[in-house]
Design an enzyme around this catalytic site. Sequence first.
Site, mmCIF file in Angstrom:
data_model
loop_
_atom_site.group_PDB
_atom_site.id
_atom_site.type_symbol
_atom_site.label_atom_id
_atom_site.label_comp_id
_atom_site.label_asym_id
_atom_site.label_seq_id
_atom_site.Cartn_x
_atom_site.Cartn_y
_atom_site.Cartn_z
ATOM 1 N N SER A 63 8.810 -19.072 11.378
ATOM 2 C CA SER A 63 7.633 -18.007 11.548
ATOM 3 C C SER A 63 6.519 -18.881 10.548
ATOM 4 O O SER A 63 5.290 -18.314 11.086
ATOM 5 C CB SER A 63 7.672 -16.543 11.193
ATOM 6 O OG SER A 63 8.498 -16.177 12.299
ATOM 7 N N TYR A 188 7.383 -22.346 22.111
ATOM 8 C CA TYR A 188 7.592 -21.586 20.818
ATOM 9 C C TYR A 188 8.768 -21.853 19.979
ATOM 10 O O TYR A 188 9.090 -21.885 18.779
ATOM 11 C CB TYR A 188 7.411 -20.118 20.920
ATOM 12 C CG TYR A 188 7.694 -18.968 19.915
ATOM 13 C CD1 TYR A 188 6.847 -18.923 18.996
ATOM 14 C CD2 TYR A 188 9.133 -18.446 20.045
ATOM 15 C CE1 TYR A 188 7.251 -18.151 17.925
ATOM 16 C CE2 TYR A 188 9.266 -17.579 19.051
ATOM 17 C CZ TYR A 188 8.281 -17.249 17.816
ATOM 18 O OH TYR A 188 8.739 -16.545 16.918
#
Length: 390
Positions: A63, A188
């Site tokens: 992240s 992603y």
Amino acid sequence: MDPITALLEKVLIEIGPHDSGEPASYIPELAESDPNLLAFGVVGPRGRVMTVGDDGAEFTIQSMSKPFVLALALHTFGREAVFARVGAEPSGEPFNAISLEAGTGRPANPMVNAGAIATTSLIPGADIDERTAAIVAMMSAFAGRSLWIDESVYASESATGDRNRALAHLLKSYGIVEGSVHDAVETYFRQCSVLVTVRDLAVMAATLAFGGRNPVTRERVVSERVARDVTSIMASCGMYDFSGEWMLRVGLPAKSGVSGGVMAVAPSQFGVAAFSPRLDAHGNSVRAQAIVAMLSDRFGMHLLEPHESIAAPGISVQESAAGPVVRLGGELGFAGAERVLSMLREIVTAAPNAAVITVDAAELARSHPAAVMVLQTEIDSMAPRVRLLQ
Ligand code: DON
């Protein structure tokens, strides 16, 4: 050993024995990481990198990729276009929650997964490879070296990423993600699988801390405005449902990743990064958080700590044949202009009538337009006794 590294070594010894928490297990490949690894580092304004512990260890950025993809989106499309698709409010929820605005489906912010997938889907490119290449190029510029992907973590993440796929499909149903859901979500996963060390992360954080210019390579990576926007979002949302508590106790814009990294930005002071795979219930590394908290405390880095320098530019007064010369140095902010003016009024009162007082602002490293305007207006009203050199 230099004194800063010596201080870092002391922190390493203090934090080392803590062994609570467990590495992330929902991505099988991450569960394999050595839980005992521990490393951290800081990068200062002149680009000096100081790291301690297992600083050669590579881990996936996870992240902590989100701020850099946000930076790329802002750099490419500007603030309004990006924040039309994703909000700027802390969600108060875990990273993988369905934090979508009622009615519009806009994710709460770009740091939770839903918001990050929305941001990634904005990045232009014909396919996953092109988009990934653009993202990795941006991250590499932040790090000052060529980064690449851990294919086995990517495969593991893709194989177990159904929750993220579900989020992406929801975003598509609201029109937040346009085009291929598959491409958005695989891109992603690939951005999360980029390999870094604490050195890389500390340089990346430092590039944000120094207004978008990499302090090691000296390359301008993004504008000051983009760096400030990204850092603002990290300050309010970077630690998920622990962000408020983190700001209270540590006071640094930060971002965590489930691999065990935490990076933090001390604006104009340091980029900081720490790594230890054992996580707490929020999915944040136990020891990496403790290290950043300790550094913030010991180095006085809390964002809301009062600082003298912004209110006090360097002021020196020298005599010349024509009269006193007031030389300004450092940074002239709004509060600093007020201080210069009150000093100037005293000098004008004390100086003989025939003296011309020169305010030399030519050597200022940085000045804020409103501060210069205030100074100029007041000095104009004192002409011809006072003049401003810029
Ligand atoms: O979306 C995921 O599941 C991960 N690849 C990234 C999550 C993450 O790092 C959450 N942060 N603490």
